[in-house]
Structure formats: C-alpha cells, structure tokens
Design a protein around this motif. Sequence first.
Motif, short mmCIF file in Angstrom:
data_model
loop_
_atom_site.label_atom_id
_atom_site.label_comp_id
_atom_site.label_asym_id
_atom_site.label_seq_id
_atom_site.Cartn_x
_atom_site.Cartn_y
_atom_site.Cartn_z
N UNK A 23 0.79 -1.23 0.00
CA UNK A 23 0.00 0.00 0.00
C UNK A 23 0.82 1.28 0.00
N UNK A 24 1.98 1.28 -0.67
CA UNK A 24 2.79 2.50 -0.74
C UNK A 24 2.10 3.48 -1.70
N UNK A 25 1.77 4.69 -1.21
CA UNK A 25 1.02 5.63 -2.06
C UNK A 25 1.92 6.36 -3.05
N UNK A 26 1.28 6.93 -4.07
CA UNK A 26 1.99 7.74 -5.07
C UNK A 26 1.60 9.20 -4.91
N UNK A 27 1.66 9.71 -3.71
CA UNK A 27 1.25 11.07 -3.44
C UNK A 27 2.19 12.07 -4.13
N UNK A 75 -1.36 16.13 -4.60
CA UNK A 75 -2.76 15.95 -4.94
C UNK A 75 -3.03 15.46 -6.35
N UNK A 76 -2.01 15.26 -7.15
CA UNK A 76 -2.22 14.77 -8.51
C UNK A 76 -2.54 13.28 -8.50
N UNK A 77 -3.37 12.86 -9.42
CA UNK A 77 -3.75 11.45 -9.53
C UNK A 77 -2.71 10.72 -10.38
N UNK A 78 -1.88 9.94 -9.70
CA UNK A 78 -0.84 9.16 -10.38
C UNK A 78 -1.12 7.67 -10.30
N UNK A 79 -2.38 7.31 -10.12
CA UNK A 79 -2.73 5.90 -10.04
C UNK A 79 -2.46 5.18 -11.36
N UNK A 80 -2.53 5.93 -12.47
CA UNK A 80 -2.20 5.36 -13.77
C UNK A 80 -0.69 5.28 -13.90
N UNK A 81 -0.17 4.08 -14.17
CA UNK A 81 1.27 3.89 -14.27
C UNK A 81 1.90 4.71 -15.39
N UNK A 82 1.11 5.01 -16.41
CA UNK A 82 1.62 5.81 -17.52
C UNK A 82 2.03 7.20 -17.03
N UNK A 83 1.18 7.84 -16.24
CA UNK A 83 1.48 9.18 -15.74
C UNK A 83 2.54 9.13 -14.65
N UNK A 84 2.53 8.08 -13.85
CA UNK A 84 3.54 7.99 -12.80
C UNK A 84 4.94 7.86 -13.41
#
Length: 344
Positions: A150-154, A157-166
């Motif tokens: 459960x390591x977050x991608x904070x 506030x941006x939504x980085x749940x999509x691996x493409x954007x991360x």
Amino acid sequence: MILTRLAKLTNGWNPALRIALLVIGLVLAFGLPWTMYPPVALDITAWALFAVALDLLLGYTGMLSFGHAAFWGSSAYATGIIAIETGMPFPVAVLGGALVAALLALPIAMLSVRRSGIYFAMVTLAFAQLVFFIANQWRSVTGGENGLQGIPREFFGLDLSDSFYFYYAALPLILLGLLGAWRVVHSPFGRVMVAIRENQARARALGYPVDRYKVQVFVLSAFLAGIAGGVYAVGHGFASLQEVYWTTSGKVVVMNILGGMGTLWGPVLGAGIIVLLEDYLATAGIDAVGLVTGLIFVVTVLLFRRGIWGTVRHLVRSHAPKDDGNDEARQEEPEPKPAPARQG
C-alpha cells in the motif's frame, strides 16, 4: 571498412556523437511507455540507474559488491514507510529512502574497503544477508514475508494511479541520478576512481587517500541505488524481501557484465535487455527464466568479453586513426588509465 569509417566519424565528431547519443537516449526514455507496458518501462529505468550505480563501484573503481541489494532494498522499505506514515510527496520519500541507504552504506564501507577482490565481495554479501535477516524478522515494520504494501503515489494531490502518468512523474528522478553518475565519472574524482582500479599502490604513492575515496564511492553508489530502489517501490506499490535478497545483487552484476563495465551506457543497455527478456519469458509462460537468462549471459560473455556496449566501443576505437595525438577527444568515458599521474 565500416568500422574504420565509423571510427573516423566518431573521432572527428565526438562532441556531436555524444549529443546524438544523449538525444537518442532521451527519446527512448520518454518514448518507452508508448511502446510497452508502463510498469515494465519504469522497471527498465529503475534497474538502469541501479546498474549504473553499481558500475561506479565495479566498473570504475574495481570493487565487486555482491551486497548492493541491501541499499536498493533498504531504500525501498524506507521510502514506503515515509510515504505511508507521513504522506509526503513521493520524490521526498524517495530521496529520504536514498539517504537511509547512504547512511547504511557508510559503516559497511568503512568495514569493507580494507579488503579487496573476493574478500570484499564476500564481506558486502555478508552485510546484505544481515539486512535481509533484519527485514524478515522486523515484521511490525517491514511486513516480513508479506512485504510492505500500500505504498502511495502522493504528489501534491495529482492522480498518479495510472502507471503511464507515474512514469513521467518519476523519470526526472532517474535522469537526475544518471546525470549525477555521469558528472562524477567526468570529474577529477572520477579520474582518481579509475586510477585506484588500475593501480591502487600507485594511486596511494601519488598521495591519494585511497581508502577514503573508496568509502566515498561506495556511499555515493548506495545513494544512487537508493533512488532507484525507492522509485521501484513506489511504482509497484510495495516492497518485499526480494528487494534485499542476494539474487538481486547478482542480477545487477549480470547487467553490468552483459552491457559492459566502466561505460555507463553499458549497464543501461544490460538493464534493458534483462528486464525485457524476463518480461517476455514470464508472458510466454516459461518458468525457467533464470536458466534462459543465465545461458544468454554465458554466451554473451564468451562472445563479448567486454560486454555488448564495451565490445562495440573497443572495435570502433581499434580502427580509429592513431596518428592524430588526440585520444582523449575520442573518449566517451574515461580510459582505464591512471590519469592522476598527470595531475602532479
């Protein structure tokens, strides 16, 4: 004939060649998520930085470490804990994890650098196994065999749940790490590293504190490995015992040897080959991934004694004109010669 023409071209346009290689590398880095599964692209960049970090120690200073998984893995755990407990943006968590890896490397380096060769490798392996034991037993912090999940991608506030954007959010950290490694190699400090690798006694006779340089290189290598491990952990959302296991150390050594030690570009190439090969074999349902990669590694070592990139570079340089008196202008990275002799 082709090699001779290429050698003349690279000799006359070395600065342009470097810029061309850099542009090609950047284009590939930014284009990876468009050509493959984004998590695989992220794995390639993270392992590439990890391999380059080890190359500073192995390829440029001549110190074989079988314990670098300790720094990759400790940073992965530390990054995850910082991100989970504090909610800090992931770049801050990654840098915090890299700092933990560097602090861990300092006492290990001070106890290890007085050894050389296989003894140094075994000492680093012993410390890495100690880190693995601690990570396995300290279940309340690391999760033990279940790992840290459960390591977050904070990231503000941006939504980085999509691996493409991360991928694109994390790429600057990787590129900064690679830039740092390049700057170290092409500095007076990097020349001393090469001198230590080529003739440690001579470097010491010239007045260089060899052990201190070794400790500094070791800690720097651990810090860069920590950046890679932190990005890898956030990208996957967990950190497991596999990150600190000895096979991870062996894997990054194979990447260096496969691509070419002491070249910077070689470890990047080796990382890309290994990650893509493992992904292809896993997708194809082939269970003996280690066997296949091992066979390819053996064949590569037999055919390319300097690694793939190193062999190509050597062939080009061997056909270069030798009467221009400007060998240094052709260097993509420092030649394995004890340059400090020129520094007085």
